[in-house]
Scaffold this motif. Structure first.
Motif, mmCIF file in Angstrom:
data_model
loop_
_atom_site.group_PDB
_atom_site.id
_atom_site.type_symbol
_atom_site.label_atom_id
_atom_site.label_comp_id
_atom_site.label_asym_id
_atom_site.label_seq_id
_atom_site.Cartn_x
_atom_site.Cartn_y
_atom_site.Cartn_z
ATOM 1 N N ILE A 1 -17.435 19.762 19.960
ATOM 2 C CA ILE A 1 -18.425 18.797 19.474
ATOM 3 C C ILE A 1 -18.089 18.359 18.052
ATOM 4 O O ILE A 1 -18.178 17.178 17.707
ATOM 5 N N LYS A 2 -17.665 19.314 17.214
ATOM 6 C CA LYS A 2 -17.304 18.976 15.832
ATOM 7 C C LYS A 2 -16.069 18.083 15.792
ATOM 8 O O LYS A 2 -15.993 17.152 14.988
ATOM 9 N N ASP A 3 -15.094 18.385 16.675
ATOM 10 C CA ASP A 3 -13.901 17.535 16.742
ATOM 11 C C ASP A 3 -14.286 16.114 17.155
ATOM 12 O O ASP A 3 -13.787 15.132 16.591
ATOM 13 N N ASP A 4 -15.182 16.041 18.163
ATOM 14 C CA ASP A 4 -15.651 14.720 18.604
ATOM 15 C C ASP A 4 -16.408 14.013 17.486
ATOM 16 O O ASP A 4 -16.302 12.797 17.311
ATOM 17 N N LEU A 5 -17.194 14.807 16.725
ATOM 18 C CA LEU A 5 -17.967 14.231 15.623
ATOM 19 C C LEU A 5 -17.042 13.646 14.562
ATOM 20 O O LEU A 5 -17.263 12.536 14.069
ATOM 21 N N ILE A 6 -15.992 14.396 14.222
ATOM 22 C CA ILE A 6 -15.044 13.910 13.212
ATOM 23 C C ILE A 6 -14.400 12.608 13.676
ATOM 24 O O ILE A 6 -14.281 11.642 12.915
ATOM 25 N N ALA A 7 -14.008 12.593 14.975
ATOM 26 C CA ALA A 7 -13.400 11.370 15.522
ATOM 27 C C ALA A 7 -14.402 10.220 15.509
ATOM 28 O O ALA A 7 -14.064 9.082 15.154
ATOM 29 N N THR A 8 -15.660 10.535 15.874
ATOM 30 C CA THR A 8 -16.697 9.503 15.924
ATOM 31 C C THR A 8 -17.018 8.973 14.538
ATOM 32 O O THR A 8 -17.102 7.754 14.323
ATOM 33 N N VAL A 9 -17.212 9.893 13.578
ATOM 34 C CA VAL A 9 -17.545 9.482 12.210
ATOM 35 C C VAL A 9 -16.403 8.657 11.618
ATOM 36 O O VAL A 9 -16.630 7.647 10.941
ATOM 37 N N SER A 10 -15.161 9.090 11.892
ATOM 38 C CA SER A 10 -14.006 8.325 11.403
ATOM 39 C C SER A 10 -14.038 6.909 11.958
ATOM 40 O O SER A 10 -13.806 5.932 11.237
ATOM 41 N N HIS A 11 -14.340 6.815 13.250
ATOM 42 C CA HIS A 11 -14.428 5.504 13.904
ATOM 43 C C HIS A 11 -15.581 4.687 13.322
ATOM 44 O O HIS A 11 -15.431 3.495 13.022
ATOM 45 N N THR B 1 -19.012 3.648 22.758
ATOM 46 C CA THR B 1 -20.454 3.743 22.563
ATOM 47 C C THR B 1 -20.750 3.922 21.084
ATOM 48 O O THR B 1 -20.196 4.804 20.442
ATOM 49 N N MET B 2 -21.616 3.081 20.544
ATOM 50 C CA MET B 2 -21.945 3.167 19.125
ATOM 51 C C MET B 2 -22.760 4.421 18.838
ATOM 52 O O MET B 2 -23.464 4.917 19.695
ATOM 53 N N GLY B 3 -22.676 4.887 17.598
ATOM 54 C CA GLY B 3 -23.512 6.004 17.178
ATOM 55 C C GLY B 3 -22.716 7.236 16.828
ATOM 56 O O GLY B 3 -21.637 7.474 17.365
ATOM 57 N N SER B 4 -23.265 8.008 15.895
ATOM 58 C CA SER B 4 -22.582 9.209 15.409
ATOM 59 C C SER B 4 -23.002 10.464 16.147
ATOM 60 O O SER B 4 -22.374 11.503 16.006
ATOM 61 N N GLY B 5 -24.086 10.388 16.918
ATOM 62 C CA GLY B 5 -24.577 11.586 17.592
ATOM 63 C C GLY B 5 -25.402 12.481 16.692
ATOM 64 O O GLY B 5 -25.683 13.624 17.044
ATOM 65 N N LEU B 6 -25.796 11.981 15.516
ATOM 66 C CA LEU B 6 -26.567 12.789 14.568
ATOM 67 C C LEU B 6 -28.059 12.478 14.607
ATOM 68 O O LEU B 6 -28.876 13.285 14.170
ATOM 69 N N GLY B 7 -28.406 11.302 15.127
ATOM 70 C CA GLY B 7 -29.779 10.804 15.009
ATOM 71 C C GLY B 7 -30.849 11.723 15.544
ATOM 72 O O GLY B 7 -31.830 12.026 14.853
#
Length: 505
Positions: free
Chosen positions: A277-287, A465-471
């Motif tokens: 999940i953290k790896d995905d988060l880093i990729a998502t936030v970078s994007h 899909t837009m969004g960081s997954g943090l909301g």
């Protein structure tokens, strides 16, 4: 006559010694020992008494010649009431009152902790030879009791050790490099040993091989572990999509002829999931950071071109695009800061009294500000508001609660159809207020519904899909900081409803 009595006493002492030596448990034969003394020596009773930590005495065992219950009780009470504490510190002691009470010190762990008591007729003459025999019996009883205490101590620590091992959240298996000496229930569950026997190391390896996705790797790991004389660890993935970490460690001294080893088994599935999940988060936030920055840079570069004269309408469109992308960047940075505060448990709430009407009015204003100006996207017009008990007061951090509501509306717009309706409810319910944001989106699968408020969790990890997954994790943190509760209900194909309840005070 005296020699006959002495011979009888010596024979009794010999029989008692044999009984104590041969018996596997001293406590089981103490009354038999006392019975032999009472019957062979024609005395009224005998008892073994030990001192407790409170300064009083406990009767460990007793035997009296009479079968009458009242008389038996009376004799036992006589022993305790006439017991002299001095006998615990001195030599054998004789007390003559209604009856004769003879006390012979009892040694436990090199200290005088009790005594062997004899009750007889008051006129009985106590010969020195008899005292010597009683001291011998007392010493033998002391040695037997010490062995019993050591056994009891060993049983206690063994039971304690087992309780500790059974209480571990990790699995543990102890071996002597050939046989399984011990394994706790957690270990059995982790390697799927459902009630089956597992007595040898080979059987353990077979069990682990059977549950592994890659059985060849297990064989390689176990061979490496067998040839390694120090701590060694390896990880496997199981057929039921779990990840287990095995740590082999030595538990024998180097001088021991038989090597004993322990295997600690940790279920690291959640840790692996968190890492992913953290790896995905880093990729998502970078994007999420790169996309608006690229757009801003492109618009600024276009506006700075000297070979083109842009109309006021074009310039305004470029600037509006820059503003929207800047807002997107600002929103992401705020979310990262908020989730950091939630993780650290340092959220500060600036609480004031506000009415339900004011919250909804402020929400409408922010929705119009955020979505009303977007060309061909009249999302603000598709949102309806329902209020019940609007004049009721809430003691809340208005900014944080509006953040939660806006976040839920953002998600409804993001995942819903272009013309999908969104309904917002605010209903006063006694000492609390119930908020609902209902959408017409695709819905959330039941297996994912329980995870959506987890930190870093995203329903769809696709970067499109837009969004960081943090909301939603932030929403949960803010609502719980208010001592409230948040949850979601969803039906696939029909939409979702996000609920949260806040106490009024």
């Amino acid at each position: 006559m005296m020699n006959h009595i002495l011979d009888k006493q010596l024979q009794t002492a010999k029989d008692i010694s044999t009984l104590l030596v041969r018996s596997p448990s001293c406590s089981c034969v103490l009354e038999d020992v006392l019975e032999m003394m009472v019957n062979d020596w024609s005395i009224k009773g005998a008892a073994i008494v030990v001192a407790n930590n409170r300064g009083s005495f406990n009767v460990l065992a007793s035997y009296v010649s009479t079968k009458d219950y009242q008389e038996r009780t009376s004799l036992q009470e006589y022993i305790l009431s006439n017991l002299e504490k001095s006998s615990m510190l001195g030599e054998a002691q004789v007390t003559r009152r209604e009856l004769l009470l003879l006390q012979v010190p009892l040694y436990l762990q090199d200290k005088k902790r009790g005594c062997l008591c004899i009750i007889a007729d008051r006129e009985l003459k106590v010969e020195k030879s008899w005292l010597t025999i009683l001291e011998i019996i007392s010493n033998q009883a002391s040695q037997a009791l010490e062995k019993e205490l050591e056994k009891e101590k060993t049983r206690y620590y063994k039971s304690l050790f087992k309780s500790v091992l059974e209480g571990l959240t990790e699995g543990i298996i102890l071996t002597n490099n050939r046989d399984i000496i011990y394994s706790n229930k957690v270990a059995m569950n982790l390697i799927h040993n459902d009630g089956g026997l597992m007595n040898t190391l080979d059987e353990m390896i077979s069990k682990i091989t059977n549950i592994a996705v890659n059985s060849v790797k297990v064989q390689v790991y176990m061979e490496a572990a067998e040839n390694n004389n120090s701590t060694y660890f390896f990880e496997i993935e199981t057929t039921d999509r779990k990840f287990l970490r095995f740590t082999k460690f030595p538990i024998s001294k180097d001088s021991s002829p038989i090597k004993h080893w322990g295997y600690l088994i940790n279920d690291i599935t959640k840790r692996k999931e968190a890492d992913k999940i953290k790896d995905d988060l880093i990729a998502t936030v970078s994007h999420e950071l790169k996309t608006p920055l690229t757009s801003i840079k492109g618009n600024v570069s276009t506006l700075l071109r000297e070979d083109v004269i842009w109309s006021e309408t074009d310039r305004k469109e470029f600037l509006l695009d820059i503003y929207e992308e800047s807002e997107r960047l600002n929103d992401l940075i705020e979310k990262l800061l908020d989730i950091s505060k939630i993780n650290a448990g340092v959220i500060k709430l600036d609480k004031t009294y506000v009415t339900i009407n004011r919250i909804v009015e402020k929400l409408e204003e922010r929705v119009i500000k955020r979505y009303g100006h977007i060309v061909n996207r009249h999302y603000a017009d598709n949102i309806t508001y329902h209020i019940d008990g609007g004049t009721d007061l809430l003691y809340i951090d208005e900014h944080r609660v509006l953040q939660v509501l806006l976040n839920l509306i953002d998600n409804a717009i993001k995942y819903g159809p272009e013309d999908g309706l969104i309904e917002v409810y605010a209903e006063s319910q006694g000492r609390s207020v119930h908020f609902i944001v209902r959408d017409q989106g695709p819905g959330i699968p039941e297996e994912k519904l329980k995870k959506i408020f987890t930190k870093y969790y995203r329903i769809d990890s696709d970067l499109i899909t837009m969004g960081s997954g943090l909301g939603l994790a932030i929403c949960k943190g803010f609502i719980e900081a208010h001592r409230g509760k948040i949850w979601a209900e969803s039906t696939q194909g029909k939409g979702s409803a996000f609920h949260f309840i806040l106490p009024k005070k």
